[in-house]
Design a protein around this motif. Structure first.
Motif, short mmCIF file in Angstrom:
data_model
loop_
_atom_site.label_atom_id
_atom_site.label_comp_id
_atom_site.label_asym_id
_atom_site.label_seq_id
_atom_site.Cartn_x
_atom_site.Cartn_y
_atom_site.Cartn_z
N SER A 26 0.82 -1.22 0.00
CA SER A 26 0.00 0.00 0.00
C SER A 26 0.85 1.27 0.00
O SER A 26 0.32 2.37 0.17
CB SER A 26 -0.93 0.01 1.21
N THR A 29 -0.34 4.26 -2.07
CA THR A 29 -1.43 5.09 -1.53
C THR A 29 -0.88 6.10 -0.54
O THR A 29 -1.40 7.22 -0.43
CB THR A 29 -2.52 4.23 -0.85
N ASP A 125 -7.80 5.74 7.57
CA ASP A 125 -7.40 4.48 6.93
C ASP A 125 -8.16 3.33 7.57
O ASP A 125 -7.59 2.50 8.29
CB ASP A 125 -5.88 4.29 7.06
N PHE A 127 -10.53 -0.09 8.08
CA PHE A 127 -10.62 -1.46 7.57
C PHE A 127 -12.08 -1.77 7.30
O PHE A 127 -12.94 -1.51 8.13
CB PHE A 127 -10.04 -2.45 8.58
N THR A 150 -10.24 5.30 3.24
CA THR A 150 -9.92 3.96 2.72
C THR A 150 -11.15 3.08 2.78
O THR A 150 -11.94 3.15 3.73
CB THR A 150 -8.80 3.30 3.54
N CYS A 151 -11.29 2.21 1.80
CA CYS A 151 -12.30 1.15 1.81
C CYS A 151 -11.62 -0.15 1.40
O CYS A 151 -10.94 -0.20 0.37
CB CYS A 151 -13.44 1.47 0.86
N THR A 152 -11.81 -1.20 2.19
CA THR A 152 -11.29 -2.52 1.82
C THR A 152 -12.42 -3.53 1.62
O THR A 152 -12.18 -4.71 1.44
CB THR A 152 -10.32 -3.05 2.89
N SER A 212 -7.47 -4.85 -3.78
CA SER A 212 -8.67 -4.90 -2.94
C SER A 212 -8.86 -3.63 -2.14
O SER A 212 -9.73 -3.56 -1.27
CB SER A 212 -8.57 -6.10 -1.98
N THR A 213 -8.06 -2.61 -2.42
CA THR A 213 -8.10 -1.38 -1.64
C THR A 213 -8.57 -0.20 -2.48
O THR A 213 -8.09 0.01 -3.60
CB THR A 213 -6.71 -1.06 -1.06
N TYR A 214 -9.49 0.57 -1.92
CA TYR A 214 -10.00 1.78 -2.55
C TYR A 214 -9.58 2.97 -1.68
O TYR A 214 -9.80 2.95 -0.47
CB TYR A 214 -11.53 1.75 -2.65
N ARG A 215 -8.97 3.98 -2.30
CA ARG A 215 -8.54 5.17 -1.57
C ARG A 215 -9.08 6.41 -2.28
O ARG A 215 -8.89 6.57 -3.48
CB ARG A 215 -7.02 5.24 -1.52
#
Length: 384
Positions: A26, A29, A125, A127, A150-152, A212-215
């Motif tokens: 990450s 990001t 950030d 989870f 953050t969105c996971t 799998s991570t949205y920022r």
């Protein structure tokens, strides 16, 4: 007792982990966050950062050292991380440039509001879904300040768990080939709506997806900017693969017409969500120039793609979908983009999917142009 032998290095930050969470993948990001924060500091002349879920503290260190933050408030909800965090951030505390707390992030946000202690840059950030913080983080952010969320939990917004999506974002997300971009737009749209209830607005600086991570980086605006033009619905026709945007006024009035069959098909509708530009192009250009000066080539290359995709329609077409729908071999992405531009359309790569394009052409037009490419390629081989 910590020791220097256990230190990890990320750019200018040296830190230890203990039992805290750290994901080296990450880093990009965090690079984007550092760039955005540094530009804010250069434009506004100040930078007070609230790192609401600091973990090991690597973001706080980098904001302080690389973004030239004036003050860092690092918070973590787990007091068991105290030894690690205070070891890593001790040099900031010694200079009286920060503080550390161990509370729930929402408690911190309300504390900021009650004390009228607003921050220029708030990093959340989280989870899973960022939903529990999309409204409360506004209480801690200075007007025109930046919010980095953050969105996971991609399954909720990509149509796999539509009822959860309704609970989290007040929107119904359905499955389709561009569903990863949909998650970014649901986050922006939900933030936009939450801000509007407070008489405020939201502007996306950038929206980034990796694995799998949205920022999402947002700017808090002093006035409401939610409108029927930028907040609405995305329609997808499972029969032909075409997309359309649908406003609230058009609900129940829009269908996908198939001329060959002389038949209408219903769109599968997702939303409401943000339908405006995915990124602020001018801000990203400044970030790119800064990345180049720092010799961050991977980041500058990413920003180049994001700059180009910033004002395209709120969806993309995958090469696989073009090939499947057209029953043809898949052309190279660069060749298809060039052919679309030669035919008068706009087209570009998208950072969200390495095997997809964003364009103002329809899927049908993409298929037709792809067929020409394939046929011309076959003719060229025969002539050779």
């Amino acid at each position: 007792m910590m020791n220097d032998e256990s230190l990890i290095c990320e750019e200018t930050a040296n830190f230890t982990l203990g039992n805290t969470f750290y994901r080296s993948q990450s880093k990009i990001t965090r690079d984007l966050g550092v760039l955005a924060a540094k530009i804010y500091k250069s434009e506004q002349g100040r930078l007070r950062v609230l790192d609401a879920m600091t973990g090991c503290g690597v973001r706080s260190i980098r904001y302080y050292l690389e973004s030239d933050a004036d003050f860092i408030w690092s918070n973590d909800s787990n007091p068991e991380n105290k030894a690690v965090i205070e070891y890593n951030l001790g040099f900031i505390l010694q200079k009286n440039k920060g503080k550390i707390t161990y509370k729930n992030a929402n408690n911190i946000f309300f504390e900021c509001f009650n004390n009228k202690d607003y921050y220029d840059f708030v990093d959340v950030d989280a989870f899973g879904s960022p939903n529990p913080y999309l409204s409360t983080v506004l209480w801690a952010t200075k007007i025109n300040g930046l919010i980095y969320v953050t969105c996971t939990d991609g399954r909720t917004g990509t149509g796999h768990l539509p009822e959860n999506c309704l609970q989290n974002y007040g929107s119904y997300g359905r499955s389709h080939p561009a569903a990863q971009e949909q998650v970014l737009r649901l986050i922006i749209g939900s933030s936009l709506q939450e801000a509007a209830t407070m008489g405020l607005g939201i502007e996306p600086i950038f929206a980034y997806f990796s694995g799998s991570t949205y920022r999402v980086m947002l700017r808090l605006l002093p006035k409401i900017n939610l409108s029927l033009d930028n907040y609405g619905f995305l329609g997808y026709c499972h029969h032909c693969g075409e997309y359309t945007t649908i406003s609230y006024k058009q609900l129940g009035k829009v269908n996908c017409y198939h001329q060959q069959e002389n038949k209408y098909y219903n769109y599968t509708i997702s939303g409401a969500m943000w339908l405006g530009n995915l990124h602020n192009k001018e801000y990203l250009k400044t970030m790119k120039n800064l990345a180049i000066s720092l010799k961050w080539s991977t980041v500058s290359d990413l920003l180049s793609i994001m700059i180009h995709e910033s004002n395209f329609p709120p969806y993309f077409y995958t090469l696989g979908e073009i090939g499947r729908r057209g029953k043809l071999d898949i052309p190279k992405r660069s060749q298809l983009i060039e052919a679309l531009e030669n035919d008068g359309f706009q087209a570009t790569n998208t950072h969200i999917n390495s095997q997809a394009i964003k364009t103002n052409a329809s899927l049908k037009q993409c298929i037709e142009i792809s067929e020409k490419l394939i046929n011309n390629s076959k003719v060229g081989k025969i002539n050779d």
